[in-house]
Write a protein that holds these residues in place. Sequence first.
Motif, short mmCIF file in Angstrom:
data_model
loop_
_atom_site.label_atom_id
_atom_site.label_comp_id
_atom_site.label_asym_id
_atom_site.label_seq_id
_atom_site.Cartn_x
_atom_site.Cartn_y
_atom_site.Cartn_z
N GLY A 408 0.82 -1.22 0.00
CA GLY A 408 0.00 0.00 0.00
C GLY A 408 0.85 1.26 0.00
N GLY A 409 1.86 1.29 0.85
CA GLY A 409 2.74 2.46 0.91
C GLY A 409 3.51 2.67 -0.38
N ARG A 410 3.94 1.57 -0.98
CA ARG A 410 4.62 1.68 -2.27
C ARG A 410 3.72 2.35 -3.29
NH1 ARG A 410 4.03 -0.67 -6.97
NH2 ARG A 410 2.75 -2.44 -6.31
N ILE A 411 2.48 1.88 -3.35
CA ILE A 411 1.56 2.39 -4.37
C ILE A 411 1.19 3.85 -4.11
CG2 ILE A 411 -0.79 2.16 -5.28
CD1 ILE A 411 -0.47 -0.86 -5.09
N VAL A 412 0.88 4.19 -2.85
CA VAL A 412 0.46 5.56 -2.55
C VAL A 412 1.58 6.56 -2.88
CG1 VAL A 412 -0.18 7.15 -0.69
CG2 VAL A 412 -1.27 4.90 -0.84
N ALA A 413 2.81 6.25 -2.47
CA ALA A 413 3.91 7.19 -2.71
C ALA A 413 4.19 7.31 -4.21
CB ALA A 413 5.15 6.74 -1.96
N SER A 414 4.21 6.17 -4.91
CA SER A 414 4.50 6.20 -6.35
C SER A 414 3.41 6.93 -7.12
CB SER A 414 4.64 4.78 -6.91
OG SER A 414 5.83 4.19 -6.44
N LEU A 415 2.16 6.66 -6.78
CA LEU A 415 1.06 7.32 -7.49
C LEU A 415 1.07 8.82 -7.20
CD1 LEU A 415 -1.49 7.31 -9.24
CD2 LEU A 415 -2.82 6.79 -7.20
N ALA A 416 1.32 9.19 -5.94
CA ALA A 416 1.35 10.61 -5.60
C ALA A 416 2.41 11.33 -6.41
CB ALA A 416 1.60 10.78 -4.10
N LYS A 417 3.57 10.70 -6.55
CA LYS A 417 4.64 11.33 -7.34
C LYS A 417 4.27 11.38 -8.82
CE LYS A 417 9.43 11.33 -8.67
NZ LYS A 417 10.79 10.81 -8.53
N THR A 418 3.68 10.30 -9.32
CA THR A 418 3.25 10.27 -10.71
C THR A 418 2.26 11.40 -11.01
OG1 THR A 418 3.49 7.86 -10.69
CG2 THR A 418 2.21 8.81 -12.49
#
Lengths: 446, 446
Positions: A408-418
Amino acid sequence: MANPEHPTEPSTPAGGAGTAAPRKAVVIGGNRIPFARTGGAYAHSSNQDMLTSALDGLVARFGLQHERIGEVAAGAVLKHSRDFNLTREAVLGSALAGDTPAYDIQQACATGLETVVSMVNKIKLGQIESAIAGGVDTASDAPIAVSEGLRQVLLNLSRAKTMKDKLTAAAKLRPKDLAPEAPTTGEPRTGLSMGEHQALTTAHWNITREAQDELAMASHRNLAAAYERGFFDDLITPYRGLAKDSNMRADSSMEKLAKLSPVFGRSLDQPATMTAGNSTPLTDGASTVLLGSEDYARGHDLPILADVVDAEAAAVDFVHGKEGLLMAPVYAAPRLLARNGLKLEDFDFYEIHEAFAGTVLSAIAAWEDEEFCRTRLGLDGALGTIDRSKLNVNGSSLAAGHPFAATGGRIVASLAKTLHEAGSGRGLISICAAGGQGVVAILEAR
Amino acid sequence: MADKYLNLVNSALGKTAAKKLGLPRPAHLRRYQPGAPLVPGPVLVVGAGAGADAAATTVLDWGLDVRRHADPRGKYGAVILALDEVAHPDDLSGPVLEAAAALKRLRPGGRMVTISRPAEAENDPATAAARQGVDGLLRSIAHELRGGATGNGILLGPDAAPSSSSVAGALHFLLSGRSAYVDGQFLRVDGDGATIPADWDKPLSGKVAVVTGAAQGIGAAIARTLRRDGADVVVVDIPPAGESLAEVANAVQGTALQLDITADDAGRRILDHALGRHGRLDIMVHNAGITRDKLLANMDESRWTSVLQVNIAAQLRINEQLLGSGQLSEAPRIVSLASTSGIAGNRGQTNYAASKAGIIGMVRASAGQLADSGGTINAVAPGFIETAMTARMPMATRQVARRLSSLQQGGRPGDVAETVAFLASDAAGGISGQVVRVCGQNMVGA
């Protein structure tokens, strides 16, 4: 959930009519350690070690040394009993201020996203200004339990007062009780592994082997391309000599994937399609996300990548075969969309956790299926379609690996940056979890 | 990395044995400690004229015990030999011989500092001979000094008044423990661009500094020293070095920026990070460097190119972006790490020596551009420094390398860092375009 006739009926929006809308909660950034295939680079790392390292990398990236964060929430799916206070212990071992409170959450593979949701809600309510959400898992350093028989004997022994009682208790021990019990990905109520459950769903939706392999290949290629352009330079801090996700195969090809033998669904009537290539491997890793109010971010000269708009959880009855084990997000999404007045096509990026390629493709197929959407989701027609060029654009779990609570943390941080890089737009996150559960969330670019 | 020989000859038994056998007797150096006296005893100022008077006034202002005449029984912490008005070699004899008597009375860790003017082509021959004579004199004195005492000189440029704060800044550094491993060197001071700090123990207070290659060794020491001196520090290193970089960032309460400095936009990203997170950028320390040793006859393109790219081309590009942005603070400081290999050459290091000599050329040619904004740019050339790299040298080679300098020992990463921190300070405003060797007066390239 209260109304089975209309499962997609939205609950009242937070801060609904008559009350002021709560303030925003934003994603400031994230940090994770590279994910490692189980038994690899982190074979001798504990959950606490990995979570502490991920926290320290986050502290270093954002200069949070000796700062008291409002609250830290994290969790692990596979957890030793001694790690009852895992997150707090990790905070104490990190460079954060020791008076930072912390607690553990566990919702299987949705743990990481649920920690974000919990922290975001506290920020929106004004209870805290800053927060760190996270998750960690290791299948390398998994807890191994004694058998139930031995456990009962040991407990009776500890209660025995006389020598006779002790001998009586000890005499109940049987040789088979000495075998240790390791954790499995099997569902307690069905005895089926997660892969076998997904195989049922994959077969039900007639997802082809080729479609699954294509998704897996795209995951590897997208992840490799993201590394290549330095996308992860401010999202990952190396750990134990590993600088990139060890499961990633930049040279993955359809030919190579086609050579793999199916591992799940081999006893079904239809041909088995799920291989080690289009299923996630057991993985070790940890991730963290720094969240805050807008005031907190601005006051500390920290970036604002995205708003966490809203989230929704769902669960399905997989026990009696009414729905697939990993299909809960399919039910959560329409409720979330309805509450926010959005259509499935209103998103610029979709992050659907790749537990198995079949999970992603079954969800997409279900949302596109008019009959299913009417009868199961209570919609007028199909929920919608997903433009595949907007799906998991920087790779997902098939390539990166899936340390359960860390995903979950991987996805949230990556999506936020994207989203922040894109400058505008909206992203949908969908994560399935054991127990027939799932959590979905919406992020908006800042 | 511990220098066991150094410790041995400073023990009671070892001292006697080494003396009898005529073995080298390196001393424990007097290194800077916050709050410690500037010099370990009274300061004798020898010479008549503006330089001597100004030096005496300056050190008196610092509250030191100043003597203008040698006392045959006195012990001295430092001897300042002012020769700035010599016009003929005959003029040297009086002050030099007076200072000579005092040198025997210099305490361990004492300092000998000459103040003179550089010999220029337009000087009359006698004046030039006298001025150039100081060069040989000072370098020989440095060879003769024992007990960890050092000898260095200040060269007054044509527009540098002996009473200027630029001279005071240089003098303070050379007298202090910060210059412990600087020996037999001249600092040329021009103009009056220096500012004396409000607190000599926090000369970088309020400044924001960036250090590349900061994950370990000399770079990490520079980050720690800049922080000790009051700066906010951004530590930069390549993403694979992120784990140790985060440790350094957390130790200096700074922020970690994982970045390949050879990226086209590295300068811009450094600037964005410093301005965004810390509000300004005052100090840029180019420490990142690599070696790919090979005899030139066996040199391949990748070895040559990578060293030139990382060690010099990246710095040129970053400086261009920083200086071209107009966003640096007033009076910015750039400090680059050169090497004695760049001065004297080294077998197997054609690529490295070319890049490091390139740095020397770069700082000389960039000084004018920085002068417009009151800024300076300098290089620091370390000699034999005890690092993880030198620890891998064969034992005998390492022992010989250590004793090849006047101080008869290797320096520490912190010694290099002290000189970098000085050149980064406002007090070094009179020094630009120069190379300062931190080598204990190593014979190599002297």
